[in-house]
Scaffold this active site. Structure first.
Site, short mmCIF file in Angstrom:
data_model
loop_
_atom_site.label_atom_id
_atom_site.label_comp_id
_atom_site.label_asym_id
_atom_site.label_seq_id
_atom_site.Cartn_x
_atom_site.Cartn_y
_atom_site.Cartn_z
N ASP A 60 57.05 61.45 -82.27
CA ASP A 60 57.47 61.10 -80.90
C ASP A 60 58.32 59.82 -80.84
O ASP A 60 58.24 59.06 -79.87
CB ASP A 60 56.24 60.96 -79.97
CG ASP A 60 55.43 62.24 -79.91
OD1 ASP A 60 56.03 63.33 -79.91
OD2 ASP A 60 54.19 62.17 -79.88
N ASN B 64 62.25 67.86 -78.23
CA ASN B 64 60.82 67.98 -77.97
C ASN B 64 60.53 67.44 -76.57
O ASN B 64 61.27 66.59 -76.07
CB ASN B 64 60.03 67.17 -79.00
CG ASN B 64 58.53 67.29 -78.81
OD1 ASN B 64 58.00 68.38 -78.59
ND2 ASN B 64 57.83 66.17 -78.87
N ARG C 146 53.41 72.10 -96.13
CA ARG C 146 54.27 71.96 -94.94
C ARG C 146 55.74 72.14 -95.30
O ARG C 146 56.54 72.65 -94.50
CB ARG C 146 54.05 70.59 -94.31
CG ARG C 146 52.68 70.43 -93.68
CD ARG C 146 52.44 68.98 -93.28
NE ARG C 146 53.50 68.47 -92.44
CZ ARG C 146 53.95 67.22 -92.47
NH1 ARG C 146 53.43 66.34 -93.30
NH2 ARG C 146 54.92 66.83 -91.67
N MET D 89 52.52 72.45 -82.12
CA MET D 89 51.48 71.52 -82.56
C MET D 89 51.58 71.09 -84.02
O MET D 89 50.63 70.57 -84.58
CB MET D 89 50.09 72.13 -82.27
CG MET D 89 49.81 72.34 -80.79
SD MET D 89 50.08 70.86 -79.78
CE MET D 89 48.61 69.92 -80.24
N ARG D 90 52.73 71.29 -84.62
CA ARG D 90 52.90 70.87 -86.01
C ARG D 90 53.94 69.74 -86.07
O ARG D 90 54.89 69.74 -85.30
CB ARG D 90 53.40 72.03 -86.87
CG ARG D 90 52.66 73.33 -86.67
CD ARG D 90 52.96 74.28 -87.80
NE ARG D 90 52.45 73.71 -89.03
CZ ARG D 90 51.18 73.79 -89.42
NH1 ARG D 90 50.30 74.46 -88.70
NH2 ARG D 90 50.78 73.24 -90.53
N GLY E 168 52.89 77.83 -73.35
CA GLY E 168 54.30 78.22 -73.26
C GLY E 168 54.93 78.05 -71.89
O GLY E 168 55.96 78.68 -71.61
N SER E 169 54.37 77.19 -71.03
CA SER E 169 54.96 77.07 -69.69
C SER E 169 56.34 76.42 -69.73
O SER E 169 57.22 76.77 -68.94
CB SER E 169 54.02 76.32 -68.75
OG SER E 169 53.92 74.96 -69.08
N ASN E 170 56.56 75.49 -70.65
CA ASN E 170 57.91 74.91 -70.77
C ASN E 170 58.90 75.93 -71.32
O ASN E 170 60.05 76.01 -70.85
CB ASN E 170 57.87 73.66 -71.66
CG ASN E 170 57.38 72.45 -70.90
OD1 ASN E 170 58.09 71.89 -70.07
ND2 ASN E 170 56.13 72.04 -71.16
N HIS F 274 57.47 65.48 -74.45
CA HIS F 274 56.21 64.76 -74.64
C HIS F 274 55.72 64.28 -73.27
O HIS F 274 56.51 63.71 -72.50
CB HIS F 274 56.42 63.58 -75.59
CG HIS F 274 55.15 62.84 -75.86
ND1 HIS F 274 54.18 63.32 -76.72
CD2 HIS F 274 54.66 61.68 -75.34
CE1 HIS F 274 53.16 62.48 -76.73
NE2 HIS F 274 53.42 61.48 -75.91
#
Ligand code: GRF
Length: 215
Positions: free
Chosen positions: A144, A106, A64, A89-90, A11-13, A108
């Site tokens: 991505d 997101n 999902r 991570m999903r 969770g650093s971002n 990346h």
């Protein structure tokens, strides 16, 4: 504007975005953190900042699709306008993407479209690439592949390990993600086909394009 953060890990971002909101740099509210992992470090960060936590274990859902339908219903109920994936991570389903088209970001840790997916830094080192970096992009239905908002270029050194490279890139992630969120909140982001433009930003100054303004 209400923001939701989806995170599965450290969770650093998420923390950097929360700090920028708290400092008044991003004029928005983080309405909630949604996490699929009970042990995610992001949960402690949400506690630290007094942000609502929604733990949604995937195993309670049949697939999902139903999992993402639940997330979309929560986000709509909360009146969320921007969703930030931060170490989530999903892979999100088309249902989720359509419900929040061009409103899911997101981060990346590579210079997309190079090295999408997982295990990025190891792949960069094995390939012998001399530059890597970080990318903030909108989510589309691929992995991505969505429209790119901002990128930072970072050198790859001969002595690098996946960890040293990851740490060098992370420092830039922590600057470009809050910056992209701020631009979105300010209404400065436009998307034409898959080309994202930030109104009034400078596109002339590497290593970050568009240039950082506030971070
Ligand atoms: C970051 O490297 C991000 O680029 C990737 O996952 C990592 C998450 O780190 N998507 P953190 O949980 O934000 O510390």
């Amino acid at each position: 504007m209400k923001i939701a953060v989806l995170a599965s890990g450290r969770g650093s971002n998420f923390k950097k975005i929360a700090e920028a909101v708290e400092a008044g740099k991003i004029r928005a509210e983080i309405a909630l953190l949604i996490t699929d992992r009970e042990t995610a470090g992001a949960i402690n960060i949400a506690r630290e900042f007094g942000i609502n936590i929604c733990y949604l274990p995937f195993k309670k859902f049949s697939n999902r699709e139903t999992y993402d339908e639940k997330i979309v219903s929560i986000l709509k109920r909360e009146g969320v306008s921007l969703v930030c994936l931060a170490g989530y991570m999903r892979i999100v389903t088309p249902t989720f993407v359509k419900a929040f088209e061009n409103r899911i970001m997101n981060i990346h840790p590579s210079l997309l479209p190079a090295f999408p997916g997982l295990g990025v830094h190891k792949k960069v080192l094995e390939y012998g690439a001399k530059f890597s970096g970080a990318t903030v992009h909108f989510i589309d239905t691929g992995v991505d592949t969505g429209p790119i908002i901002i990128q930072a270029v970072v050198p790859v050194k001969p002595e690098d390990t996946p960890d040293t490279l990851a740490n060098r890139i992370l420092e830039w992630e922590h600057r470009i993600y809050p910056q992209a969120v701020k631009w979105f909140v300010e209404g400065r982001i436009t998307i034409n086909e898959r080309k994202v433009t930030v109104k009034g930003a400078s596109y002339d100054s590497p290593p970050v394009v568009p240039a950082l303004e506030d971070f």
